[in-house]
Design an enzyme around this catalytic site. Structure first.
Site, PDB file in Angstrom:
ATOM      1  N   THR A  97       0.858  -1.189   0.000  1.00 24.71           N
ATOM      2  CA  THR A  97       0.000   0.000   0.000  1.00 24.71           C
ATOM      3  C   THR A  97       0.891   1.234   0.000  1.00 24.71           C
ATOM      4  OG1 THR A  97       0.055   0.274   2.389  1.00 24.71           O
ATOM      5  CG2 THR A  97      -1.683  -1.167   1.485  1.00 24.71           C
ATOM      6  N   ASP A  98       0.282   2.357  -0.359  1.00 26.23           N
ATOM      7  CA  ASP A  98       0.962   3.614  -0.087  1.00 26.23           C
ATOM      8  C   ASP A  98       0.902   3.805   1.422  1.00 26.23           C
ATOM      9  OD1 ASP A  98       0.912   6.815  -1.820  1.00 26.23           O
ATOM     10  OD2 ASP A  98       2.120   6.062  -0.148  1.00 26.23           O
ATOM     11  N   TRP A  99       1.637   4.743   1.917  1.00 23.53           N
ATOM     12  CA  TRP A  99       1.777   4.913   3.373  1.00 23.53           C
ATOM     13  C   TRP A  99       0.450   5.380   3.984  1.00 23.53           C
ATOM     14  CZ3 TRP A  99       5.252   2.471   1.351  1.00 23.53           C
ATOM     15  CH2 TRP A  99       6.463   2.144   1.944  1.00 23.53           C
ATOM     16  N   GLY A 100      -0.158   4.482   4.686  1.00 28.28           N
ATOM     17  CA  GLY A 100      -1.453   4.801   5.287  1.00 28.28           C
ATOM     18  C   GLY A 100      -2.592   4.705   4.302  1.00 28.28           C
ATOM     19  N   GLY A 101      -2.336   4.091   3.151  1.00 27.19           N
ATOM     20  CA  GLY A 101      -3.379   3.995   2.116  1.00 27.19           C
ATOM     21  C   GLY A 101      -4.208   2.740   2.289  1.00 27.19           C
TER      22      GLY A 101
END
Ligand code: GLC
Length: 723
Positions: free
Chosen positions: A261-265
């Site tokens: 995932t993207d960071w915190g996505g």
């Protein structure tokens, strides 16, 4: 203690050939931990699950180590313009600077896949030698709209140029034995409300435009990882999108790596894993609890979990960390700086030519605050902690130009005062930069007139910076400000009165308006955000040591409102900058749908993005996609299109008919008429070698049959309008 080490001794140890056995040996807790990033750096006795064994300060994230099974933590670090790690460390007298390369948009402006591969290899070597395993780059999202705050990290409005440049970049980085993360998959084309924005898009536009660059890159380079984007796509979050990640990415394209995932996505941890997204970065306890719960209530199968664990282990065994590579922390930054400068030289685009090139010892008056705070890169995760940024005056002086002292002194004093107020303080950029925070142009007319009598030419630099988490405003970023326009007027009037030339240098993150001022100046050079040594590349280009060979990877329109997505893109109002903290409240998995271009964005232009729109609808533009001038001239012979069983070989002979050596770019388009399709689509390109005056080169570009719509023909053009 003895028992633990015995237990470790007895446990199977990971190797590339025993992954299924290791998975079978892992406890459920260990499996879940492996999929959740662990950015915190903790050390503990070997054998404890969930502790990391090493870290690189400033890296973006890492995976959990499971020492009892010989599973090390691997290190993930940004970014597209070079490795992003802390340049200094507490109690350590060494430094860890990384080369600041030109931004992604400038790499694609070279249209030179071989050179981009060299840049990738240099970047990859720094990843390797600083002890990092995966570079979180390149970004390959399409320039759907010029105001997108992250366009500078991305390559183009066209999927073929984006995909080919991305593939070259990835192959370059991975040639060093480290990984990449092709991002942000997919349709991350705006920053406003990026964590919750729902993209409404047709299947056709997805396949032909927004996924196509990723498809080309995956098939031509097999990135070790792919990073999902923050947004929803037709109501399904990209991070939880099983169709995208399992059916398309892996099933149709044959992607063999790991997804993160993207960071915190992403919100529903179990759904993320179930979709085939292998790592939730940067990791947080809530994901561990949520996945454990999803297993218990059977919304997540152990089979899906094991598949993700297997792919993460397959990634880990490829890494330098797993291979116990003895990294030096001493990459050859000097050699990489030369590579960076070479890429900058080939990425500079000459839009207008009147007086250039200047002879080496020309005396110059340097105007524009940008001339005295030259910008090498963007902000956010796309930034790099560079060892230096060469100033523009330094770059010009190295090329033998004599800079007029009075103007330099005026700006020196002015900028020293202004620096405190502006977001841009030499090399230290405030994050979440707001366009308006830039020094105001205030040069007194007297200063300009005095300079116009004492030097031979004027240069005005216009700078624009951008970064993730924010989109650009029309008033402060896309358009030139009133003061900048006044400066161009005053300088042009004074210097033209003396029959002297005026050059504008666009040191910018992306497209800016040129209509309001381009007729008032003699030359326009776009040097984008050219990396730490970009000023040298500019100096060499201005004096003709380098013949500009860059071509636009996107369209410069006559007005922002000509852009087909202009109505369907968030407008940042200067008095109400829409910044990071104004995101709409969103609940896990639910989507708001009442604010257009914030809660949802309608890709109503469909496949008519960029030149596809302007050429099909015959809309005049300022400078077309693929456009760029040279100091020499090239003649093209007759184009030949030869059919082969797999497709077409398109050949043409290019001859340098001018005096200076130079490189040209041959662009092959499919051209035709069809009621609901663009009349022109880029299918391939090649940049010539450096052709000496009178020298020729026959270039051949292969186009697969499947890429050519029926009733279309293949043509070679200099740019989308062949001008
Ligand atoms: C950021 C970016 C992504 C980056 C990651 C790690 O929010 O969207 O491009 O790689 O987080 O810094």
């Amino acid at each position: 203690m003895y028992l633990i080490s015995l237990f470790c001794l007895l446990a199977i140890q990971l190797n590339p050939n025993n992954i299924p056995q290791v998975v079978a040996e892992m406890t459920t807790e260990e499996k879940v931990l492996l999929l959740i990033g662990d950015r915190k750096q903790k050390t503990t006795d070997a054998g404890d699950v969930g502790y990391t064994l090493r870290g690189v300060p400033g890296a973006a994230g890492m995976t959990y180590a499971i020492p009892r099974l010989g599973i090390p933590a691997i290190i993930l670090a940004d970014g597209p313009a070079g490795l992003r790690i802390n340049p200094t460390r507490q109690g350590d007298s060494n430094t860890y600077y990384c080369t600041g390369f030109p931004i992604g948009t400038m790499l694609s402006s070279t249209w030179n896949t071989e050179l981009v591969g060299e840049v990738g290899a240099a970047m990859g070597n720094e990843v390797l030698e600083y002890g990092v395993d995966v570079l979180l780059a390149p970004g390959a999202n399409i320039h759907r709209n010029p105001l997108c705050g992250r366009n500078f990290e991305y390559f183009s409005e066209d999927p073929v140029l984006s995909g080919e440049i991305a593939a070259a970049y990835i192959n370059g980085v991975q040639s060093q034995g480290v990984g990449t993360s092709l991002k942000h998959f997919a349709l991350n084309n705006q920053e406003v409300n990026r964590l919750a924005n729902n993209v409404v898009v047709s299947e056709r536009a997805m396949n032909e435009i927004y996924l196509k660059a990723f498809e080309i890159a995956v098939k031509k380079s097999q990135p070790w990882t792919v990073m999902t984007s923050y947004n929803y796509i037709n109501g399904v979050h990209a991070a939880e999108n099983k169709h995208l990640l399992t059916d398309v990415l892996r099933g149709e394209w044959g992607f063999a790596g790991a997804v993160m995932t993207d960071w915190g996505g992403g919100y529903r941890s179990g759904a993320i894993i179930e979709a085939g997204n292998d790592m939730i970065q940067p990791g947080a306890k809530k994901h561990i609890e949520a996945i454990t719960k999803a297993l218990e209530n059977n919304s997540l199968s152990m089979k899906a979990l094991d598949e993700c664990v297997t792919r993460v282990l397959q990634l880990i065994v490829k890494t330098p960390t797993f291979r116990k590579y003895a990294f030096s922390s001493k990459p050859d930054l000097k050699a990489h700086a030369q590579t960076s400068c070479k890429a900058a030289e080939e990425g500079i685009v000459l839009l207008k030519r009147g007086a250039l090139p200047y002879s080496k010892n020309t005396s110059i008056a340097l105007f524009g605050v940008g001339s005295y705070s030259f910008i090498a890169g963007g902000t956010g995760s796309g930034d790099v902690h560079k060892p230096y940024v060469l100033s523009l005056d330094e770059g010009l002086e190295r090329s033998g130009f004599a800079l007029e002292k009075g103007t330099a002194e005026f700006y020196g004093a002015y900028m020293a005062k202004e620096r405190k107020r502006c977001a841009m303080i030499d090399g230290q950029k405030k994050p979440w930069y707001i366009d308006a925070e830039r020094p105001i142009e205030v040069v007194p007319t007297k200063q300009i007139e005095t300079a116009s009598q004492s030097v031979q030419a004027a240069i005005i630099t216009i700078t624009r910076i951008a970064g993730e988490g924010k989109d650009r405003s029309i008033e402060f970023s896309y358009n030139l400000t009133r003061e900048e326009l006044q400066l161009i007027d005053k300088v042009s009037e004074a210097f033209h009165k003396q029959k002297k030339a005026v050059t504008v240098i666009l040191n910018v993150c992306g497209v800016v308006d040129v209509t309001a001022w381009r007729d008032k100046v003699d030359d326009i050079l776009v040097c984008w955000l050219p990396g730490q040594d970009g000023a040298v590349a500019v100096g060499k280009t201005l004096c003709g040591e380098v013949n500009p060979s860059g071509r636009l990877p996107m369209t410069f329109t006559l007005s922002y409102w000509d852009v087909p997505s202009a109505e369907n893109f968030p407008i940042i109002l200067p008095d109400k900058p829409f910044n990071y903290s104004h995101y709409r409240n969103f609940r896990d998995g639910e989507i708001n749908s009442d604010i257009p271009n914030v809660d949802y964005t309608n890709y109503a232009e469909d496949v008519f993005v960029g030149y596809r729109y302007f050429t099909t609808k015959h809309v005049k533009v300022a400078y077309p996609f693929g456009y760029g001038l040279s100091y020499t001239t090239f003649n093209w012979g007759k184009t030949s299109v030869k059919r082969t069983p797999e497709g077409y070989n398109v050949s043409v002979e290019v001859t340098n008919t001018g005096k200076l050596p130079g490189k040209d770019v041959v662009q092959v388009y499919a051209k035709g008429k069809s009621p609901d399709s663009p009349s022109l689509e880029l299918k391939g390109f090649v940049k010539t070698k450096l052709l000496q005056s009178g020298q020729s080169q026959v270039v051949t570009i292969f186009v697969p049959s499947a890429d050519v719509p029926s009733s279309y023909r293949l043509v070679t053009l200099r740019n989308a309008q062949n001008k």
